[in-house]
Every structure is written in C-alpha cells, then in structure tokens.
Design an enzyme around this catalytic site. Structure first.
Site, PDB file in Angstrom:
ATOM      1  N   CYS A 127       0.822  -1.207   0.000  1.00 26.07           N
ATOM      2  CA  CYS A 127       0.000   0.000   0.000  1.00 26.07           C
ATOM      3  C   CYS A 127       0.857   1.258   0.000  1.00 26.07           C
ATOM      4  CB  CYS A 127      -0.935  -0.013   1.197  1.00 26.07           C
ATOM      5  SG  CYS A 127      -2.309  -1.099   0.899  1.00 26.07           S
ATOM      6  N   GLU A 128       1.502   1.526  -1.107  1.00 24.49           N
ATOM      7  CA  GLU A 128       2.290   2.742  -1.321  1.00 24.49           C
ATOM      8  C   GLU A 128       2.280   2.960  -2.827  1.00 24.49           C
ATOM      9  OE1 GLU A 128       4.933   4.270   0.884  1.00 24.49           O
ATOM     10  OE2 GLU A 128       4.711   2.917   2.593  1.00 24.49           O
TER      11      GLU A 128
END
Ligand SMILES: *Cc1c(COP(=O)(O)O)cnc(C)c1O
Length: 428
Positions: free
Chosen positions: A351-352
């Site tokens: 999640c980036e």
C-alpha cells in the site's frame, strides 16, 4: 535473447535447467530462484581474469548482496573470502565455514560491542574512523588484531546517489589527506596495520572511475608507506563492479578491465617500492546479481487512468526499483519470447504508490495468471527485503542441472509476529 535467457521445449523460461512456471507451481509465488552455475561462473571469470595478471589476488565476496548460507557455501567451495559489514554478517560467514583469516570486517559507525565481537571472532578489522581506532586500542591488545583502514579518496561513482561511497559527501572512511597520520597514530597505539582499503561506489560499468580510484588509492598507499613506514600485506579496491540491468547496457569487459587495473597497480607498486602485496576486490553485485530471478504472479489486470498489471510481490520483496528507481528487465515466464505489443505499468501489492516494478514497460499481452520473471534480482534483492505490510518474506530456491532445492523456506504469519510481546495488562 538478451541476458542469456533460455526457453525450454514447453515454451517456458528455463532457469538453470528448471522450468520457471513449474517452479512456481511447486513452491508458490513470489519466489527467488538462484542459478548455482551462474554464481560459480561469475566468480571464476573474475578470479581468472585478475589472477592470470597478478598471482596474489583474492576475491572478498561482499556478502550483504545475498547472505543465504547456501550461496555462501558455494562461494566458500570456490575459495572466496568474505567482506562483512556487520557482526551478523561475520557470524553468518563463520557459520558458512569461512575461517576468520578469510573474513574482512568493514563496519561503519561501529559500537564498542561490535568491535569486541570482531576481535573475539579473529577477523581482520577494516576501520572507518579515528574514533573506532582509539576505541579499539582500549578494548584489546593491539598486537593481537589485524587492522586496515578504509580511505575515502576524492572519487565517487555509482548508479544512484545513495550508492556513491567516495568523495566529500560520503560518510565513509578516513580522509585522503589524513591517511598517513592515521596510520602513524595506529602504530603509536601499538598496532601493526596490514592493509588499506577503499570502496568508491556500486554499479560501475565503465572502467574510468574505478581506474581513478585505483590510482588515487595507490598514491595514498605510497604516501603512507613513505611517511609512516607501513608495509602493506594487502591493498583492497573494494567492490562496485556493475552488471547490465537494461538491455542496451554492455557487460563489463572483464579481461580489458583486469588488464588495465593490474597494469596500473603494478606500475604504482614499483613507483612506491611497495613490494608484492595481495590485491583484493570485494564484488557483491558482480557475483550474484544476474544469478537470481524473482518470479511473481499477475493477479490483477486493471485499466485505470493507466494500464496496470498487479503482481503478488512488492517493494517488500524487491526494493531496488522503489528505492533507487532501478530498472529490472521483466519477461513473461510462460511466453518469454513473445513480442512486446503494449506499454504497461507493473505494480506491486504494497500500500504505497511508489510500489512499482516498472512504468510504461513494453511487454507482450499480459493476462491474470501469467508469471513474470524479474531478472537480475540476485544482488540486494532478498537481502533488502522486509516484512512491511505484515507480509511474510518469500522463499528462495537454488537450481542446478534442472533440480531445485529450497534454501530458505517461505515465512508464515507466525514468523512475522515472532518476538512480539503484548504486556499482560493489555490482554484484559
Ligand atoms: C557493498 C560493499 C561492497 C560491494 O558492492 P557491490 O556494488 O555489490 O560490488 C564492497 N565493499 C564494501 C565495503 C561494501 O560496503
């Protein structure tokens, strides 16, 4: 095909004689696959090129590139020595069967405890600062330890700013101009320094910066010899030898490279009357970089504002693209020879938004279920991987002659949580 890619009779990518797609069926994805013969070939190509020019030559594999014990065993069998940059790497090297005489410990910003550990291990200690020298002199009998110094010549090179380890912005080593004084101080403290070291950067494909570093270190060595009277057992030019990551890049011409370096080295030995010290190189990437492939499965094809292929690995598995913007060539392992028909982004599962393996990469049609092979992932691949996003670390398998063996098991959720403790009061 580029990067010596091999396709088998089923039309799949073959790694060390093993079918890449079958490996993923057997061991799941993501998966690091290490080709044993490539490690042996890389080691021997480099060793032969240099030792044929200068007999007293040793390779100190910079094990931070990949510290898997099986990889270390392969290099131990080949006769390599080790460059270790932390006590953990010294410990790993000893466990892998390297005698202390074959280990050089190049720490930086070391603590007293780390110095004590290095002393008790019996390894040669390559010092990075005057502070470490002074502290070491208080911790041990200076006559009993072998030391050298890392010198920072005013030369740096590398594929990324973070990888340039020489020059005035670098945190490493003692300054060129203070080198002779540092050796004299070491002698005053009772040490007999045996070597000198530099490591200017990483990912060097062009001999020029390396030659300049060799020349500079030899001049510094000559000066230390003349001014401080040090007799050098070894002169260590560090690592940094690059490999091609992009299809247009050329391999380092190792025969040419070795001739140039050894020629310069010998001239300087004569110029300064330095005798016949052993020449050390500390390659990491050159030895293991092209030996591993990261296999990852496409699970999502998404047409958003851009077209994405989402895979089951992320920068927790292979950090280099996100951290350095590094290029890794990618092929579809179940159709490695298919022509590119599109430009597509290959995105990881972290999640980036920086979690991308490639942007706008020309690739053939990619479907969900396809296996992507991310090439040249052997150096600073697994060793920089993490459990970020609570993802267990991936497995590593070694292939040779078509046979595969697990050399690191895939972690479990429990492995991610091991060592955590919840205070009892929080359990109510
Ligand atoms: C990292 C490192 C190396 C190896 O660098 P490569 O670019 O992988 O060859 C060698 N010596 C030292 C001291 C290092 O820190």
């Amino acid at each position: 095909m580029q990067f010596d890619l091999k396709t088998n009779e089923k039309g799949n990518l073959s790694i060390g004689g093993a079918d890449a797609v079958e490996l993923t069926e057997k061991y799941d994805t993501p998966l690091y696959v290490i080709d044993e013969m490539k490690i042996r070939d890389n080691y021997n190509r480099l060793y032969n090129a240099f030792s044929s020019q200068y007999e007293d030559f040793k390779i100190f594999y910079a094990c931070k590139a990949n510290t898997n014990l099986a990889v270390m065993r392969i290099l131990e069998q080949e006769g390599s020595c080790i460059d270790a940059v932390s006590p953990g790497e010294v410990y790993t090297s000893l466990l892998a069967g390297f005698e202390p005489e074959r280990i050089l410990y190049t720490g930086n910003n070391v603590t007293d405890e780390e110095l004590k550990f290095a002393v008790s291990s019996g390894v040669t200690i390559n010092l990075d600062s005057i502070s470490a020298l002074k502290r070491l002199s208080k911790l041990t009998d200076p006559e009993k330890v072998r030391i050298s110094f890392r010198v920072n010549p005013m030369v740096g090179a590398g594929h990324h700013e973070h990888c340039i380890t020489g020059g005035e912005l670098s945190k490493f080593g003692v300054m060129e101009k203070e080198a002779a004084d540092v050796y004299s101080l070491a002698q005053d403290l009772g040490f007999t320094p045996v070597g000198i070291h530099t490591h200017i950067g990483s990912g060097i494909l062009d001999p020029e910066p390396f030659m300049l570093a060799v020349e500079t270190l030899m001049d510094i060595t000559g000066k230390v010899h003349e001014e401080a009277g040090v007799k050098f057992e070894f002169i260590d030019f560090g690592g940094g030898l690059g490999i091609p990551y992009e299809p247009h890049e050329n391999k380092l011409d190792i025969d040419h490279f070795s001739k140039e370096i050894v020629g310069l080295f010998k001239n300087k030995l004569n110029e300064y009357n330095l005798g016949k010290p052993t020449m050390y190189l500390e390659p990491g990437r050159y030895i293991v970089g092209n030996a591993s492939t990261l296999l990852t499965k496409v699970n999502t094809i998404k047409q958003s504002y851009r077209k994405f292929a989402g895979v089951d690995a992320g920068f927790n598995t292979l950090l280099r693209p996100s951290m350095y913007g590094s290029y890794h060539h990618i092929v579809v392992a179940n159709k490695p020879e298919a022509e590119a028909t599109q430009n597509i982004d290959i995105a990881g599962n972290v999640c980036e938004s920086g979690d991308l393996f490639a942007r706008d990469r020309p690739l053939p049609e990619v479907e969900e279920g396809d296996i992507l092979a991310i090439l040249n992932a052997g150096a600073y691949g697994f060793s920089m991987s993490s459990q970020y996003n609570s993802r267990p670390k991936t497995a590593e398998v070694l292939v040779t002659d078509g046979e595969s063996e697990v050399i690191r098991e895939r972690e479990t959720f429990a492995d991610v949580l091991t060592k955590q403790n919840v205070p009892v009061r929080l359990l109510k």
